[in-house]
Design a protein around this motif. Structure first.
Motif, short mmCIF file in Angstrom:
data_model
loop_
_atom_site.label_atom_id
_atom_site.label_comp_id
_atom_site.label_asym_id
_atom_site.label_seq_id
_atom_site.Cartn_x
_atom_site.Cartn_y
_atom_site.Cartn_z
N SER A 1 0.79 -1.11 0.04
CA SER A 1 0.07 -0.01 -0.12
C SER A 1 1.09 1.17 -0.10
O SER A 1 2.10 1.04 0.52
CB SER A 1 -0.81 -0.05 1.25
N VAL A 2 0.50 2.31 -0.56
CA VAL A 2 1.00 3.35 -0.61
C VAL A 2 0.58 4.78 -0.15
O VAL A 2 -0.89 4.81 -0.18
CB VAL A 2 1.57 3.78 -2.00
N VAL B 1 -0.79 9.22 -7.87
CA VAL B 1 -1.99 8.60 -7.12
C VAL B 1 -2.73 7.95 -8.30
O VAL B 1 -3.27 6.63 -8.08
CB VAL B 1 -2.88 9.48 -6.49
N LEU C 1 -0.81 4.60 -9.68
CA LEU C 1 -0.90 3.68 -8.64
C LEU C 1 -2.19 2.94 -8.40
O LEU C 1 -2.37 1.60 -8.37
CB LEU C 1 -0.51 4.29 -7.17
N ARG C 2 -3.26 3.99 -8.50
CA ARG C 2 -4.45 3.12 -8.53
C ARG C 2 -4.87 2.31 -9.60
O ARG C 2 -5.32 1.31 -9.77
CB ARG C 2 -5.57 4.36 -8.23
N THR D 1 -4.07 3.11 -2.39
CA THR D 1 -3.28 4.50 -2.55
C THR D 1 -4.10 5.58 -1.78
O THR D 1 -5.32 5.61 -1.74
CB THR D 1 -2.93 4.89 -3.63
#
Length: 365
Positions: A194-195, A224, A227-228, A234
């Protein structure tokens, strides 16, 4: 000139290109320091930039344990000491004093990379007493600061963790994380990653002054989204919220982050421990002289009349009317957008396998 218990005034009050701090305050363990004086005979040109110096560190351990009740993780890794992003408010700056370096410009120009990080992590993961819990990167200095492009300590650690199926969470404001989206996406498919992206402001000029070598605001929103797109859980962290500097952006910033795909959001009120106080106030008076005293007043109103509160439960949020107003605004904006408070997503620790023991014969060479 040497004087007791003062600060090095080299560069004081003069912003330097690509740097957040304006000076190198004396280390709190120093009894004496040097102070430059102009005798009128020879006035050297003022420095306009300071080069980055990077050196290896051979650490004794790589996993740091956390016992703080207001931080949502048990163990973390920091591949670097010091941070080239140069965020003037960084609460990690005082740690540089333990290296006999200043928390000011030294913190962002004299950096250390942990050259034996991968070997140490492998050893610690192999230890019979090790118990798998999510490892968090970026709790002290940023794992994706600019020097990571060359040294790749973060990348190599992530590759080892993925090979051992060990869960990890990352907090960063560095655009270099884009390089590792393939790896993070693969980890996320196994519920191993996770970020949290730190988004302090949407104002590019404020970002340049506040976080000179961090990624631009638009780049962070793009991260964002990327990554999603790879399925990585995120969230965003508005850290810090600074009175009369970026607090007006709360609602707009959260709306933009939500539109980019963020799942969660949280914030931290400005923290000014130890030397960070003088560094931030110096920055504030240089860049925002007309509002500086009002900002300082609001900071103290939210810290019980002091510059900082270190007690658990209040150090992240502050106290008083201003702190309560920020908490209510943030919670309301988050609720309207369907964002949840920051939390550890359900990362899977059951897949972890320890690295195999090395042959004793090989350890002799």
């Amino acid at each position: 000139m040497t004087t007791p218990n003062g600060s090095d005034d080299a560069g004081a009050g003069r912003p330097l290109k690509g740097r957040g701090a304006l000076s190198n305050p004396a280390k709190r363990f120093d009894r004496y320091h040097t102070l430059r004086e102009d005798d009128g005979w020879c006035s050297p040109a003022a420095e306009t930039s300071v080069a980055t110096d990077v050196r290896p560190e051979y650490a004794k351990s790589i996993i740091a344990r956390n016992g703080s009740p207001d931080v949502p993780f048990d163990q973390s890794i920091n591949p670097y000491r010091g941070c080239e992003h140069g965020c003037v408010y960084c609460f990690a700056r005082p740690t540089h004093a333990y290296w006999d370096l200043s928390p000011g410009l030294d913190f962002e120009t004299k950096l250390f990379y942990k050259a034996n990080a991968v070997e140490l992590l492998e050893q610690q993961l192999r230890h019979p007493g090790y118990r798998c819990k999510p490892l968090v990167f970026g709790t002290n200095t940023d794992p994706y600061q600019p020097i990571e492009k060359f040294y790749q300590v973060t990348r190599k650690l992530l590759e080892l963790l993925y090979a051992r199926r060990h869960p990890v969470s990352i907090v960063t404001k560095g655009g270099l994380i884009e390089r590792d989206i393939d790896l993070l996406g693969a980890m996320a498919k196994r519920r191993l990653c996770s970020v949290m992206i730190s988004v302090t402001t949407l104002d590019s000029e404020l970002k340049r002054r506040l976080e000179p070598r961090a990624a631009a605001p638009q780049a962070r929103l793009k991260l964002v989204e990327q990554l999603r797109g790879e399925g990585v859980p995120t969230g965003v962290l508005m850290a810090p919220i600074i009175p009369m500097i970026n607090d007006a952006e709360i609602e707009t910033l959260l709306r933009r982050c939500s539109a980019a795909g963020a799942l969660s959001a949280n914030y931290i009120l400005l923290r000014l421990p130890l030397e960070v106080k003088s560094l931030f106030y110096e920055w504030l008076r240089a860049h925002y002289p007309q509002r500086a005293e009002h900002v300082i007043s609001l900071i103290r109103q939210s810290r019980g009349g002091a510059d900082y509160q270190s007690a658990y439960g209040t150090r992240m949020r502050g106290t008083g009317v201003y702190a309560e107003l920020i908490a209510k605004r943030f919670a309301l904006a988050r609720k309207k957008l369907g964002l949840v408070p920051r939390r550890e997503w359900e990362l899977d620790c059951s897949q972890f396998t320890a690295p195999p023991a090395r042959e004793l014969q090989l350890q002799l060479f």
